[in-house]
Design a protein around this motif. Structure first.
Motif, short mmCIF file in Angstrom:
data_model
loop_
_atom_site.label_atom_id
_atom_site.label_comp_id
_atom_site.label_asym_id
_atom_site.label_seq_id
_atom_site.Cartn_x
_atom_site.Cartn_y
_atom_site.Cartn_z
N UNK A 1 58.73 33.20 41.45
CA UNK A 1 58.06 33.66 42.65
C UNK A 1 57.73 32.47 43.51
N UNK A 2 57.73 32.65 44.81
CA UNK A 2 57.37 31.56 45.70
C UNK A 2 56.85 32.15 47.01
N UNK A 3 55.68 31.70 47.42
CA UNK A 3 55.22 32.07 48.75
C UNK A 3 54.41 30.94 49.34
N UNK A 4 54.44 30.92 50.68
CA UNK A 4 53.71 29.87 51.40
C UNK A 4 52.68 30.55 52.30
N UNK A 5 51.40 30.11 52.20
CA UNK A 5 50.41 30.77 53.05
C UNK A 5 50.31 30.08 54.40
N UNK A 6 49.41 30.61 55.26
CA UNK A 6 49.42 30.08 56.62
C UNK A 6 48.96 28.65 56.68
N UNK A 7 48.25 28.25 55.66
CA UNK A 7 47.79 26.86 55.69
C UNK A 7 48.90 25.91 55.28
N UNK A 8 49.97 26.48 54.74
CA UNK A 8 51.09 25.63 54.35
C UNK A 8 51.10 25.31 52.88
N UNK A 9 50.18 25.95 52.16
CA UNK A 9 50.19 25.72 50.71
C UNK A 9 51.22 26.62 50.07
N UNK A 10 51.88 26.08 49.05
CA UNK A 10 52.93 26.86 48.40
C UNK A 10 52.46 27.30 47.02
N UNK A 11 52.51 28.59 46.80
CA UNK A 11 52.12 29.14 45.51
C UNK A 11 53.33 29.68 44.79
N UNK A 12 53.50 29.20 43.55
CA UNK A 12 54.70 29.63 42.81
C UNK A 12 54.32 30.21 41.47
N UNK A 13 55.33 30.94 40.93
CA UNK A 13 55.25 31.31 39.54
C UNK A 13 56.47 30.72 38.86
N UNK A 14 56.15 29.95 37.81
CA UNK A 14 57.26 29.33 37.09
C UNK A 14 57.46 30.03 35.76
N UNK A 15 58.71 30.20 35.39
CA UNK A 15 58.96 30.82 34.09
C UNK A 15 60.04 30.08 33.33
N UNK B 1 61.58 36.43 28.71
CA UNK B 1 60.66 35.42 29.26
C UNK B 1 59.90 34.76 28.12
N UNK B 2 60.14 33.46 28.02
CA UNK B 2 59.49 32.73 26.93
C UNK B 2 58.13 32.14 27.34
N UNK B 3 58.10 31.81 28.64
CA UNK B 3 56.85 31.19 29.09
C UNK B 3 56.66 31.44 30.57
N UNK B 4 55.47 31.43 31.00
CA UNK B 4 55.18 31.66 32.41
C UNK B 4 53.94 30.89 32.79
N UNK B 5 53.96 30.39 34.03
CA UNK B 5 52.77 29.68 34.48
C UNK B 5 52.69 29.70 36.00
N UNK B 6 51.43 29.65 36.50
CA UNK B 6 51.28 29.54 37.92
C UNK B 6 51.43 28.08 38.31
N UNK B 7 51.87 27.88 39.58
CA UNK B 7 51.95 26.51 40.06
C UNK B 7 51.64 26.47 41.54
N UNK B 8 51.23 25.30 42.00
CA UNK B 8 50.97 25.14 43.43
C UNK B 8 51.60 23.86 43.93
N UNK B 9 51.91 23.90 45.21
CA UNK B 9 52.26 22.65 45.90
C UNK B 9 51.38 22.63 47.13
N UNK B 10 50.53 21.61 47.25
CA UNK B 10 49.62 21.59 48.40
C UNK B 10 50.40 21.29 49.65
N UNK B 11 49.87 21.74 50.75
CA UNK B 11 50.67 21.75 51.98
C UNK B 11 51.21 20.37 52.36
N UNK B 12 50.37 19.32 52.27
CA UNK B 12 50.88 18.01 52.67
C UNK B 12 52.08 17.61 51.82
N UNK B 13 52.01 17.98 50.53
CA UNK B 13 53.12 17.64 49.65
C UNK B 13 54.30 18.57 49.90
#
Lengths: 430, 65
Positions: free
Chosen positions: A33-47, A54-66
């Protein structure tokens, strides 16, 4: 019982993590999963998946500046934006939030892994297609001699399509191309099915088309995933009409490029390719015609020369023949003259001899006969005379000549008279 | 088979066979004329199929205006 609050527990967990974990880890995971909010932060789901499990799943983020930098750089490197389905190698820090729980923060992504991953997947599909025996099928279909009826798979609004049709329309040779568009989405999640549907539509009326052209304008966001899809590649590979691609990207070959009959770099190049196909055919027509005309001219001028030669030769021959014959003729004539004169003389002489001989013989005989006849005649005469004289007639002669007319005598002339019993001389008295 | 309307391939094949014929069979002048005429006919036919008609050209020119 030793009881603690939840926040205390979380505190322990946090401390534990801090103590035992590395500052960061390079993790291989798939973006589900991947979405970017209006602030530019990226929220992902990694599996992590094995086959479909599905062996593993985790949430992840990428902050907007990055995220800003990373996404640009990643797309530049791989030709695609970060998106779901992609396997990435990311440098993460593990974060544990009291309220929100465990989460990973992505600070960096190794694009080459994704590229490699992509290439690996592509290779896998290539092998599969090869094993199925379909990989080379479209390539084996010979290109049409004259690719005039064209089925185009493209997005109608795409600049690439416009350029393509313009080029064909305005070609300098004035070739008449008949183009029919089978519209399809050329990027995004729906592209795969869209393209396959377009192929099906073309298949249904395949006898109307000489060639299929799949084109797409290039662009910053070159989402080429659909062209690396097994489904699309498989359909293209097995398509009964040659498929050429002009997908407009400089990067490595996509699977569709790999299985297509001919790969061109851009829609413009594809149009050029088609035009040159017709030009080649036209050229071969012209070449053949030229050869025919050339040979025909040669033959005809050859014949003319032959005729000239013949007539010249004939003249010479005739002249020679005439003069030769003339000379020969003279020779012949004189020879003939000599020969014939001799022969003729010979013949004449012989004939004369023969004639003389004959004459003699005849004369001889005649003489003989003459004698006989004379004697017979005389006898007859005698006999006759005797009979007449016996009757008392006499025969009067003058000078031995018989006379019948007394007027033929003169008085005083002597005449002889023959009697039956003798003769008497008398003198004429009148 | 409609001999009057050959495909491009048939036309080119026939054209090439005419070339071979003239090259190898030494046709006389009469036969030659026939062959050349047929060749010209084939080429004209193909070219007219390849190219846009006057009509179409004029139409496109009109559209430009």
């Amino acid at each position: 019982m030793n009881t603690i609050t939840l926040s205390e527990l979380n505190g322990i967990i946090l401390e534990c993590l801090d103590r035992n974990l590395n500052p960061s880890y390079w993790v291989i995971a798939e973006i589900s999963e991947l979405r970017v909010n209006q602030k530019g932060h990226c929220y992902l789901e990694l599996i992590e998946k094995q086959d479909d499990e599905v062996l593993a799943k985790s949430r992840a983020t990428i902050w907007s500046y990055a995220y800003r930098n990373l996404s640009l750089w990643f797309e530049a490197a791989t030709g695609q934006p970060l998106q779901t389905g992609m396997k990435i190698l990311a440098n993460v820090t593990v974060g544990f939030h009291q309220v929100y729980g465990l989460s990973l923060n992505i600070r960096d992504i190794d694009a080459s892994f994704t590229i490699g991953e992509r290439a690996r997947k592509r290779l896998e599909i290539m092998k599969k297609l090869e094993e199925e025996g379909v990989a080379g099928m479209n390539k084996e279909i010979p290109l049409p001699l004259v690719p005039q009826n064209i089925a185009v798979i493209s997005a109608p609004t795409a600049a690439g399509y416009q350029d393509f049709t313009d080029q064909l329309d305005k070609n300098i040779h004035n070739y008449d191309f008949r183009v029919r568009l089978f519209p399809a989405l050329m990027q995004g999640k729906e592209a795969e099915s869209s393209i396959v549907n377009a192929l099906h539509a073309i298949f249904k009326s395949q006898e109307h088309f000489d060639i299929v052209v799949m084109i797409r304008g290039g662009g910053a966001s070159a989402d080429l995933d659909c062209f690396d899809s097994y489904r699309v590649a498989s359909h293209v590979a097995q398509f009964p009409i040659p498929v050429i691609t002009g997908i407009g990207h400089e990067r490595d070959e996509t699977l569709v490029d790999w299985v297509a009959n001919t790969r061109l770099k851009t829609p413009t190049a594809a149009a050029e390719f088609l035009i040159s196909g017709l030009k080649q055919f036209e050229d071969s027509l012209d070449e053949n015609l030229e050869e025919i005309n050339g040979m025909a001219s040669e033959i005809i001028s050859g014949e003319l020369m032959n005729i000239d030669n013949y007539s010249r030769d004939l003249k010479h021959l005739a002249t020679r023949l005439i003069s030769e014959t003339g000379g020969e003729f003279h020779l012949l004539k004189s020879r003939l003259g000599h020969v014939s004169k001799n022969r003729v003389n010979q013949m004449i002489t012989r004939t004369i001899h023969a004639g003389k001989l004959l004459q003699k013989i005849v004369q001889g005989r005649l003489v003989l006969e003459h004698e006989t006849f004379r004697r017979i005649g005389e006898n007859l005469k005698l006999m006759d005379k005797s009979a007449i004289l016996k009757r008392g007639f006499t025969i009067t002669r003058k000078n031995g000549k018989l006379i019948r007319d007394p007027a033929s005598t003169e008085p005083g002339e002597e005449i002889q008279t023959e009697f039956y019993k003798g003769t008497m001389k008398s003198i004429v008295k009148k | 088979m409609d001999k009057k309307k050959p495909t491009y391939k048939q036309a080119l094949t026939e054209l090439e066979s005419i070339v071979a014929k003239i090259e190898n069979e030494n046709p006389d002048v009469d036969e030659l004329t026939g062959l050349v005429n047929r060749a010209v006919e084939l080429v004209k036919y193909c070219k007219s199929k390849l190219k846009k008609t006057e009509e179409q050209l004029n139409k496109s020119l009109e559209e430009l205006e």
